[in-house]
Each structure stands twice: as C-alpha cells, then as structure tokens.
Design a protein around this motif. Structure first.
Motif, PDB file in Angstrom:
ATOM      1  N   TYR A 171       3.556  45.872  19.181  1.00 20.76           N
ATOM      2  CA  TYR A 171       2.423  45.795  18.494  1.00 20.76           C
ATOM      3  C   TYR A 171       2.485  46.692  17.338  1.00 20.76           C
ATOM      4  N   SER A 172       1.914  46.440  16.131  1.00 17.84           N
ATOM      5  CA  SER A 172       1.735  47.345  15.054  1.00 17.84           C
ATOM      6  C   SER A 172       0.412  47.590  14.585  1.00 17.84           C
ATOM      7  N   PHE A 173      -0.175  48.678  14.721  1.00 19.45           N
ATOM      8  CA  PHE A 173      -1.594  48.945  14.286  1.00 19.45           C
ATOM      9  C   PHE A 173      -1.781  50.235  13.325  1.00 19.45           C
ATOM     10  N   ASN A 174      -2.573  49.915  12.278  1.00 16.77           N
ATOM     11  CA  ASN A 174      -2.644  51.096  11.032  1.00 16.77           C
ATOM     12  C   ASN A 174      -4.089  50.837  10.503  1.00 16.77           C
ATOM     13  N   ASN A 175      -4.296  51.731   9.501  1.00 19.03           N
ATOM     14  CA  ASN A 175      -5.392  51.268   8.726  1.00 19.03           C
ATOM     15  C   ASN A 175      -5.234  51.797   7.263  1.00 19.03           C
ATOM     16  N   THR A 176      -5.814  51.174   6.493  1.00 17.29           N
ATOM     17  CA  THR A 176      -5.592  51.704   5.041  1.00 17.29           C
ATOM     18  C   THR A 176      -6.693  52.188   4.372  1.00 17.29           C
ATOM     19  N   LEU A 177      -7.102  52.215   3.339  1.00 17.57           N
ATOM     20  CA  LEU A 177      -8.035  52.864   2.730  1.00 17.57           C
ATOM     21  C   LEU A 177      -9.430  52.095   3.055  1.00 17.57           C
ATOM     22  N   SER A 178      -9.313  50.979   3.226  1.00 12.01           N
ATOM     23  CA  SER A 178     -10.675  50.381   3.607  1.00 12.01           C
ATOM     24  C   SER A 178     -10.268  49.341   4.870  1.00 12.01           C
ATOM     25  N   ARG A 179      -9.450  49.254   5.491  1.00 11.41           N
ATOM     26  CA  ARG A 179      -9.184  48.117   6.477  1.00 11.41           C
ATOM     27  C   ARG A 179      -8.433  48.757   7.869  1.00 11.41           C
ATOM     28  N   VAL A 180      -8.669  47.969   8.503  1.00 18.36           N
ATOM     29  CA  VAL A 180      -7.679  48.210   9.734  1.00 18.36           C
ATOM     30  C   VAL A 180      -6.964  46.954  10.350  1.00 18.36           C
ATOM     31  N   TYR A 181      -5.935  47.258  10.776  1.00 22.23           N
ATOM     32  CA  TYR A 181      -5.364  45.999  10.896  1.00 22.23           C
ATOM     33  C   TYR A 181      -4.320  45.946  12.234  1.00 22.23           C
TER      34      TYR A 181
END
Length: 787
Positions: A181-191
């Motif tokens: 899996y790949s999980f991360n967050n950006t400035l305004s999102r989580v994916y």
C-alpha cells in the motif's frame, strides 16, 4: 530526438508515449527521478505502489502513466505537479552503453473533487479532502465499530484500519507500505493507493459486475483532535463481454460501498475517452455510451476507429484480435460526500476471432483466364509465396512465369490478393468431361505473413472452371469403285477420344490386319477401307449389287463412353464377289466367261438342288449356308475352311455309241470361306451393329477344270435340334408342328451333333424362342445365354 516522446496531462494523470519506430532493435528502461534520492529504476512493485503504469498502446508504442499523487511527483499546493523521467536506450539487453534522455513532465490540476477515485490497470487510488467532516451525520455500523479502535491510536501518527470478511486489522503506515500500500497526505488531501487482490481486499458483485474492494479508515489523533477519514476504494475487475461484431464494457452506476445514502445519489456527468482523449460525441465514431439506473455501458464495434484490429494465427487458423484503450469518468454527488469523481482506465482486447479467408472465383470462362480473389485480410497481412499445381513460386518467380498477382482494397478497409492464370498454362490441370467440355483445375497453396510477428499462414484452395471449348469432330465419307473412305479431324484423337471398330481399338495394327490404308496430314486422318475388308457391314447384297457400310465409334479415352458414330455407306456394282457372313451364310456373285457361253441358270453347287437365286447371261448369284448344299469343312492352322463348288450341268446329245457328244464347255469354280477357328458362328442373320456382330470370314473363288485331282473333303457339320414331348426324350414333336406352351411350362430341347470326328465338340451357347424363323425377330425369350 524529435518525435520520440509525446506527453499530456489529463484528469490528474501524467501520460507519456514513446515512438516505437525509434526503438526498433533497441532496449529501453525508465527511471523515475527523485528530487531527494536521485533516479529510481521503475519495476512492477514500484509501479503499483507508487501510482505508475508502464504498458503499450494498441499500436505497440510504450506508454507510461503516473498519478499526480505518485511517490516521486513534486507537488506545489496541490495545484502544480511535476515529474522527471529518465529514458535509457541501449542496443544491448544488459543496457550497457545506454543513452539517457531526461524528460520532465508538468501537470496543473486545481479542480479537485471532495473524493477522487482512480481505477488503473495495476492499482486503485482514493484521495480525500481533509477538510471534510470527520464523520458523517449518518453514522454507519462500520464507522461506529471503528471508534473503540481509535483509543489506541498513537498521538500525532496516521494509522490505517482495514475491514474485511476475516475481521479488522489496524496497522501503521510503514507496515502498510510493506504490504504494497501507499498512504500519504498533502497540503489538503489524504490518499491511499492499494494493489488489486491484496489480503485485505474483498470481491463483491454489484449489478452483475465483480468489484475489488478495500474497506479502510485512515485515523489521525492529536490531543485535541481525532480525525477519521473513509478511504474505502472499489474498482471493477470484469464487466467485459463480446459478440462477433461488438465489445461491451459495463460498470455499475451506483456502488454501495462508495455511496452512504443511495437515496441522495445524483449523477452529474458521465464521459468516455479513448487513449488520453475525451470523446465528446461518441456516436460520431459509432461508439455507444448509455446508462440506466443500475449500469453504465460502453459498446464499441469491432474494428472501430480508435482501436486496432490485428491479424493473428491460432492453431493454424487465421483470425483477428481487436484492442482498444478506454476510459470512463463518472462524477456524482451524495449526502455523505459532496462530489465524487470516479475514473476507470481499461485496456480491452477481444479473444481470438477466427476469420476463415474465402477464395472467390471471378473467372470469366470466355476470357480463358482464371481470376481468383483471396481475402479478406487486414493490412498487416502480406502474400510471400504461392504454389500453383503443387509447384512453389516466390512472388518474383510467379510474375516472371507469367502469373499476375496484385492486391485489391475492399470498402471495409480490408484487402485481398488477386491471381490471374491462363487456362493454357502448363500448371493448370485439364480434364475432358461431358461431351464437349474441358474442366480446368487450379490447385493453389497460399503462404502469407501475418501480423507484427510475421507468423506464416498456409491456405489451400482448388478452383475449377468448366467450359465448352472442345469441338466434336465431324467425319466425311466417300467411295470409289472398290473402297470406302472416311475422313475425320485428328484434333483430340488419343488425347480426348479414340476410334473403335466394334469393341476393338482402331489402331495401326488393326488397320493393317484388316487391310485398311491410313494417311494423315496436319489436320485430318483418311481411312481407305476396301469393299471386302474386315469390319465392312453388308446391308444389302443382291445380284451385281452390294450396299456396304463401315462404322467406327468415337469413344472417350478414359470412360469408353461413345460420343459419336461415324459411318460411310455406299452401293457398289460388283460382277464377281464372295461374302462369308458371320452367321455362316455365303453369298457369291460368280462371273463365268466361257466359249461358247453357257446357260447360267443351269449352274449349281455340289448339291444339285442348290441353284442360283439370280442370274443373267454372264453372272450367277448364290446364297447358301455352310451347313447346306454339300459344303465341306476342314481345319488348317487356326482357321476353319468351308468349301463348295459351282459347276455347270452339261447338256448331252445321245450318239450311237459312247462317248456322248456335247457342245457345252466344262466349267468348275471352287468357293472357299475362311473363319477364325476360335471365333463363334452365329447361326442366324448377322447384326448390323459392328459392336456386337461377329467377324466376317474371308472368301476366295478358285476356278478349276474337270480334270483336276480329286481332293478328299469332309462334309459340313451336321447339327440337328428337336423338341421332346417330355423329359424322357423318347417322343418328339414333328419339325413343322406348332407347339403351344404356357409361360411356366418347361421346354425339353435336344441338340445333337451328328459327326463322329474326335476333333469336334458341341457347345450350345445361345438358344431362344421367337415368333418367326428370322433370327432378328422380336420379341424373343431366352432359354440359354452364354452357355
């Protein structure tokens, strides 16, 4: 190099395409450039975990796609994205001496939906805005069951909880990476990015389509905040169906795991794309995009523009495969998620579809030229060789020989191969059929190179054409004083047909045996048949006149079928002749020149009761059977010779003493008939059909004086037949008595040879009952046939 790379950005996905023509005979690798750690070699594991796809389009060009949320993508405020790819090209599989081309790509994407889901070929990706309320007002069972787990979430750390049929599993992000899996967050999102068919995934059927689903909740806890984000993702894994003419891709319109309240579901837009292009008006390309309450369905005609129809060989059978790269975008709203943008990218290839080629005979017989079309084939098929009449030719050799081979296009985009071969070519088989026709047969074996793999494909065919191009010969007949003449064309003799005399082939040997003379020129055969030669049929024989006929049959060489009877018939004035019939009848026209002249009416045979049937001052005509009139028989070699004698009864004047005085001259004429000893005599009238009649004998007339030496002769065979009144054979009917018998009553017949010679045996061959003594009378009832 120019034209080597094309790229675009569509729906938050980087698209890059390499020109396969510039990679022919070479090897390549892709490296993803990481701004922090440098280039990273792209492999399968990295691709599915980091949001990359490396494949080929339907034309064979390498294609690279990357999510803007991919591992090595530079992200500026979730609006500007960049990715740098190194393309390494080498002439060696080990990639030594590789040339590296650095290619940066940029993508601008600011119109993010609250939730975006991408279903790629090798991964599923869901991204969610983090300003979405943590929990919906409508608490679901899954969310309520997750709340106790949040008590164990570490502070300031993201954790993932997966819900599957086997239970719940809570893991850290680092552990999720280990599982693919790949999980991360950006400035305004989580994916979350997940592989298909992981241990934490499940397959469910939605509206008849299998969906691969990962149900997960992303959790983040600070002292004053507990954040729960639904990162469930579900993608179709099938829904493809095919007919002979179309392919159909079906996707559920409503996916329950992604819609909290179905009653609030509202589709905003549905669009389709091919490759990286959105198709605004699908119907213009004969595509069909339709949807109802449960399904979204895309239907593509096989061979439609945008896809590739490719030739293939499977099990020695020619067929086609159609491929197309489709994309579906569905945007909807519901109460739980303001807006969801759902994107599915699908490469579809049909199964192998057999397309048996057809051979079309376009021959116009009058042109005497085979015109054969062989098709239909896609442009990726080429003709490399052809065998005609089992003789192989390359295309160059075939053209040099005189065969004409060329391609012809068809309206549906396919093509065919045209072959033209003359009927008169030596490799064309020719067979004489029917009465006046020739069957021309062209045996073909095509060798074709099929598809990009250039697989060899073989196809055999037989083309036939029957044409009435043979002229049945016509014969001309003529006669002179002693011969009959038959003239006929030599075309086709011994090739298509032969001449037969009765049941015997009329060849040089038979002609010489029978005394015929044959002469040929460039176009005709002329037969000279003497009047008294073998094979001549005497239709009418009378005093000083013979009506003779000569028949030959034109028969097929192979089947012996009689096509034509050639006859020449003439009447001859002959003063002296002897004819020995097959039935044992002898006819003689004797010319007697004596001084002084004698009275021809007083001539006779050995049996003085046998007088001439016709006569004049110098001729006498006798007709008798070999068993009558004192005819004798003897055997010499392989011949039976029947002999009689014509003599004159002198008128004497009585004198006073012996000797008597006469003024008539002494005259004797010996008559001989020769028959083959092994032939069968027909005791009756001879048939006029040379195919069934027995051969005539040959005769001579030998005049001799009264003083000639006496020769011992034997009397003619004496055969007697009579009908017995019963089976005792002691009482017989009188010869002239009429006998009345019912059809079922037996007839007791006795045939007796009254000859004591040990060299003679009697065989009764054919015996029948007729209404008259005429041997040819009908009807007839057989008693014995062929003994």
């Amino acid at each position: 190099p120019p034209g080597f790379v094309e790229s675009s950005c569509r729906s938050r996905i980087f698209w890059m395409k390499l020109n396969k023509l510039l990679l022919q005979g070479k090897f390549f690798q892709l490296e993803i450039y990481d701004p922090y750690s440098g280039p990273v070699l792209l492999d399968e594991n990295l691709a599915s975990r980091c949001g990359y796809v490396l494949s080929e389009d339907v034309w064979g060009n390498p294609v690279f796609r990357a999510s803007v949320l991919g591992c090595h993508v530079a992200n500026e405020a979730d609006e500007l994205f960049s990715l740098t790819v190194n393309i390494k090209v080498s002439s060696f599989s080990s990639m030594r001496a590789a040339v590296t081309y650095t290619y940066p790509m940029y993508c601008s994407y600011a119109s993010w939906a609250s939730r975006e889901i991408v279903c790629e070929e090798n991964y599923m990706e869901v991204s969610v805005k983090t300003d979405v309320p943590a929990v919906s007002n409508d608490y679901t069972v899954a969310w309520m069951s997750a709340l106790p787990e949040t008590q164990n979430v570490a502070y300031q750390q993201w954790q993932l909880m997966f819900v599957s049929p086997s239970g719940r599993k809570r893991i850290t992000v680092s552990d999720a990476v280990k599982l693919g899996y790949s999980f991360n967050n950006t400035l305004s999102r989580v994916y979350l990015r997940a592989p298909y068919h992981s241990n934490e995934s499940d397959v469910s059927v939605v509206s008849g389509v299998n969906m691969n689903m990962v149900t997960s909740t992303s959790m983040y806890r600070q002292r004053w905040l507990l954040l729960l984000i639904d990162t469930t993702v579900s993608c179709p894994v099938d829904g493809i169906s095919f007919t002979h003419t179309t392919l159909t891709w079906t996707v559920p319109r409503v996916i329950p795991t992604l819609v909290v309240q179905e009653s609030t579901f509202l589709s905003k837009s549905i669009a389709m794309g091919v490759d990286d292009q959105v198709i605004v008006n699908p119907e213009e390309m004969n595509y069909s995009l339709e949807h109802n309450e449960t399904h979204i369905r895309i239907t593509i005609p096989i061979g439609a523009e945008g896809g590739k129809l490719e030739s293939s060989i499977s099990g020695g059978v020619y067929g086609v495969i159609y491929s197309i790269d489709l994309c579906l975008e569905h945007t909807w709203t519901d109460a739980g998620w303001q807006t969801t943008k759902y994107t599915v990218i699908k490469s579809i290839t049909t199964p192998f579809m057999p397309q048996i080629p057809t051979v079309i005979n376009n021959t116009v017989p009058e042109e005497r030229l085979f015109n054969v079309a062989f098709g239909h084939f896609l442009p990726d098929v080429s003709l490399v060789a052809i065998a005609i009449g089992n003789v192989p030719f390359t295309l160059r050799e075939a053209q040099h020989h005189g065969f004409r081979i060329y391609e012809t296009p068809f309206s549906n985009g396919t093509k065919g191969f045209i072959l033209e071969v003359s009927f008169d070519d030596p490799y064309v088989l020719k067979e004489y059929v029917n009465r006046n026709e020739t069957k021309y047969t062209l045996l073909l074996n095509y060798t074709l190179s099929v598809g990009p793999e250039m697989t060899l494909y073989y196809h055999s065919a037989k083309v036939e054409c029957v044409i009435a191009d043979i002229e049945i010969p016509e014969a001309a007949g003529d006669c002179d004083e002693e011969n009959l003449y038959l003239t006929l064309p030599t075309f086709g003799l011994h090739q298509y047909w032969d001449l037969y005399l009765g049941n015997k082939l009329l060849n040089r040997h038979l002609a010489l045996t029978n005394g015929y003379l044959a002469a040929t020129n460039s176009t005709h055969l002329i037969l000279q048949i003497p009047l008294f030669a073998g094979g001549v049929i005497y239709e009418e024989v009378s005093f000083q006149k013979i009506k003779a006929r000569f028949d030959v049959a034109l028969r097929k060489v192979r089947t012996m079928e009689t096509l034509q009877m050639f006859s020449v018939s003439c009447s001859f004035n002959s003063s002296a002749f002897i004819i020995c019939h097959p039935d044992g009848t002898i006819m003689i026209s004797a010319q007697m020149k004596t001084v002084p002249a004698i009275d021809m009416s007083k001539t006779k045979l050995r049996d003085s009761s046998c007088k001439p049937r016709e006569y004049n001052e110098a001729h006498a005509f006798f007709k008798f059977h070999v068993t009558t009139c004192g005819t004798s028989v003897r055997f010499e070699g392989d011949h039976i010779i029947y002999e009689n004698e014509i003599s004159y009864e002198k008128e004497t004047l009585p004198g006073q003493s012996i000797p008597t005085i006469t003024r008539d001259p002494d005259y004797r004429l010996t008559v001989l008939c020769y028959y083959q000893a092994k032939e069968t005599l027909v005791l009756g009238a001879f048939s006029s059909d040379p195919a069934t009649s027995s051969p005539f004998g040959s005769g001579t007339m030998v005049p001799r004086s009264n003083t000639a030496a006496y020769r011992r002769v034997r009397q003619a065979l004496n055969v007697v037949s009579r009908v017995s009144k019963d089976e005792s054979f002691t009482k017989f009917y009188e010869p002239s008595m009429a006998i009345l018998k019912q059809p079922v009553e037996p007839v007791f017949l006795e045939v007796e040879l009254k000859d004591e010679s040990p060299n003679v045996e009697l065989y009764l061959e054919n015996c029948w009952v007729a209404r008259s003594p005429d041997f040819n009378s009908t009807p007839r009832w057989n008693i014995t046939v062929d003994g």
